[in-house]
Design a protein around this motif. Structure first.
Motif, PDB file in Angstrom:
ATOM      1  N   GLN A   1       0.859  -1.171   0.000  1.00 35.75           N
ATOM      2  CA  GLN A   1       0.000   0.000   0.000  1.00 35.75           C
ATOM      3  C   GLN A   1       0.899   1.226   0.000  1.00 35.75           C
ATOM      4  OE1 GLN A   1      -3.381  -0.348  -0.102  1.00 35.75           O
ATOM      5  NE2 GLN A   1      -3.674   1.854  -0.365  1.00 35.75           N
ATOM      6  N   LEU A   2       0.905   1.983  -1.093  1.00 41.18           N
ATOM      7  CA  LEU A   2       1.756   3.155  -1.186  1.00 41.18           C
ATOM      8  C   LEU A   2       1.207   4.289  -0.321  1.00 41.18           C
ATOM      9  CD1 LEU A   2       2.521   1.402  -3.672  1.00 41.18           C
ATOM     10  CD2 LEU A   2       2.978   3.516  -4.907  1.00 41.18           C
ATOM     11  N   ASP A   3       2.090   5.097   0.232  1.00 41.93           N
ATOM     12  CA  ASP A   3       1.657   6.210   1.070  1.00 41.93           C
ATOM     13  C   ASP A   3       0.848   7.220   0.273  1.00 41.93           C
ATOM     14  OD1 ASP A   3       2.984   5.053   3.186  1.00 41.93           O
ATOM     15  OD2 ASP A   3       4.857   6.142   2.786  1.00 41.93           O
ATOM     16  N   GLU A   4       1.176   7.374  -0.994  1.00 37.93           N
ATOM     17  CA  GLU A   4       0.456   8.280  -1.887  1.00 37.93           C
ATOM     18  C   GLU A   4       0.521   7.719  -3.291  1.00 37.93           C
ATOM     19  OE1 GLU A   4       4.148  11.375  -2.775  1.00 37.93           O
ATOM     20  OE2 GLU A   4       2.457  12.024  -1.541  1.00 37.93           O
ATOM     21  N   PRO A   5      -0.428   8.061  -4.158  1.00 37.39           N
ATOM     22  CA  PRO A   5      -0.406   7.522  -5.525  1.00 37.39           C
ATOM     23  C   PRO A   5       0.897   7.851  -6.238  1.00 37.39           C
ATOM     24  CG  PRO A   5      -2.512   8.569  -5.065  1.00 37.39           C
ATOM     25  CD  PRO A   5      -1.616   8.905  -3.907  1.00 37.39           C
TER      26      PRO A   5
END
Length: 493
Positions: free
Chosen positions: A448-452
């Motif tokens: 799960q990336l912290d931001e796109p």
């Protein structure tokens, strides 16, 4: 000779009869090059039943009896409402050799092409009218059912019962390689959940991923990531924390799965509406005009309908977000390159792509890290990544697997070397952490990336040994699923 050849080609190309004539004048057309264009109207006193593939452009009579009979037959076409008024033309049978070229020019020229085009439009309109009438009947039945049962906490308002066709090939592999999409043919207003029918559930590890969104805007509603252990071979109810509200919109289900064994998602009976049949990005014969087996419920959210064995809550809510699922294409995965960092020179290929399984093999070595890199595999806007891994040999030794996502065009071998040296990835990369895999179970790895992601990124698949032996440690990774997430509808493609 050229004229005869052109005439033969014209006969093969004609699919609709454009000239109407009486049965009494059949002998005048027989044996001529116009015979294939003529539809003969019966003289039994009933509306003609032979108008299939016919769109009369002109009516031709060669005798008084034929003209009178033809006028009577043409009057019977009026109630059909799909054939315009047909002009009548009386010809002299003696000079028919001079008349036939004019008729042929009429039917094969611009007017004839326009008539054939009009005939195809008329057929489509007739089909649309029948589908509209069927749809209105279904909506009236739904409304009556809802009004009759709106006192219940949760009411079933639509369903497609499961249907097992003996010729079914199963769509399990389709769920693993792509996805299956289904539109719900009811208004979203008041929908509190839905149920999917599964005719079989694997006992091995794996997950069923279900995403509910609005078709018109692309806005997400919720996502369910459900381990196989929580599913049953029956109806499985997916609940919403609150019922859909606001404007009435069309709901869309997108379903995929991970794991070494495929789940048995059931299909329903064939239907007439192609729009509401299940579909996928990959062709599959079982999806030909067949929907998924599902039920839709309205009422109080969080209440399990009767006769459903379980209730599954969403793993994440997508309100205000726009999501796009995508799988890594075969052409992309096939470009995987070996970027291993190890002092050992192996005697076999440790990293390769299995085209027939849409999977990647990354065999660990006793020292160092085996790694494969796929350049620019992660698209901009990606927020999460998942895949499944297992040892594809009954005597395979366990191994550790991980994923590394780094900026595009970075030095992949340098990124792996940094991880091997420091045990952590560079600040610009995303690392999933190591997970141990054995031959007895499947491991699902998620990032799960912290931001796109702001731009395209490279994907690296890594493996290493966890014991002194790596015998038969054929680590296989498959089911690459990525999710792009947006907050603006304009970004959704």
């Amino acid at each position: 000779m050229q004229e005869l050849t052109s005439s033969g080609i014209g006969k093969r190309l004609v699919t609709r009869k454009l000239i109407a004539a009486s049965d009494r004048d059949r002998s005048c057309f027989e044996g001529s090059d116009m015979e294939h264009l003529v539809v003969y109207l019966d003289v039994d006193g009933h509306p003609p039943a032979t108008l299939e593939n016919a769109f009369p452009l002109i009516a031709v009579a060669f005798s008084e009896e034929g003209e009178a009979d033809l006028r009577e037959r043409l009057a019977l076409l009026g109630p059909l409402g799909t054939v315009p008024a047909v002009p009548m033309q009386r010809l002299d049978p003696v000079n028919k050799s001079d008349s036939f070229p004019l008729l042929r020019a009429l039917t094969e020229g611009g007017v004839g092409r326009l008539a054939r085009y009009s005939a195809s439009i008329t057929s489509e309109l007739a089909i649309l009218r029948r589908e509209r009438e069927t749809l209105l009947e279904n909506y009236r039945a739904l409304e009556d059912a809802f009004q009759a049962r709106n006192w219940e906490p949760v009411s079933e308002v639509f369903s497609h019962d499961p249907y097992a066709d003996p010729k079914d090939e199963g769509i399990g592999q389709l769920l693993a390689a792509a996805f299956v999409e289904q539109l719900l043919p009811i208004s979203s207003l008041g929908v509190a959940g839905f149920a999917l029918h599964l005719h079989s559930v694997p006992r091995t590890a794996g997950e069923l991923v279900v995403v509910l969104s609005y078709l018109e805007s692309g806005e997400g509603v919720a996502e369910w990531t459900v381990p196989y252990a929580q599913l049953v071979p029956n109806w499985n109810f997916f609940s919403l924390p609150r019922a859909c509200g606001g404007a009435a919109r069309t709901l869309r289900l997108r379903i995929s799965a991970t794991g070494p064994e495929t789940i048995g998602l059931s299909l329903g009976y064939p239907i007439a509406g192609e729009r509401y049949s299940a579909r996928s990005e990959l062709p599959h014969p079982d999806l030909d005009l067949r929907p998924l087996a599902f039920k839709v419920f309205t009422g109080l959210p969080g209440v399990k309908p009767a006769r459903t064995p379980n209730m599954i809550a969403p793993s994440s809510l997508l309100e205000g977000q726009y999501t796009v699922d995508y799988r890594l294409a075969v052409s992309t995965l096939s470009q995987i390159a070996d970027v291993s960092v190890t002092p050992i020179v192996p005697e076999f290929q440790t990293v390769r792509f299995l085209e027939h399984e849409h999977a990647v093999v990354c065999h660990p070595l006793s020292s160092g890290i085996s790694a494969g890199a796929v350049s620019r595999a992660v698209e901009p806007g990606t927020i999460s990544f998942s895949a499944s891994a297992f040892i594809d040999h009954p005597e395979g030794q366990p191994a550790a697997v991980s994923f590394l996502i780094a900026p595009a065009n970075s030095n992949a071998r340098s990124e792996v070397a940094e991880l091997a040296r420091k045990g952590a990835a560079k600040p610009s990369a995303f690392f999933s952490g190591w997970r141990e895999v054995s031959s007895s179970e499947v491991v699902n790895i998620n990032i799960q990336l912290d931001e796109p992601a702001r731009g395209p990124m490279d994907l690296m698949i890594l493996s290493r040994a966890v014991t002194d032996s790596v015998d038969f440690s054929w680590l296989k990774v498959s089911g690459f699923r990525l999710v792009k997430q947006f907050t603006e509808a304009a970004d959704v493609q």
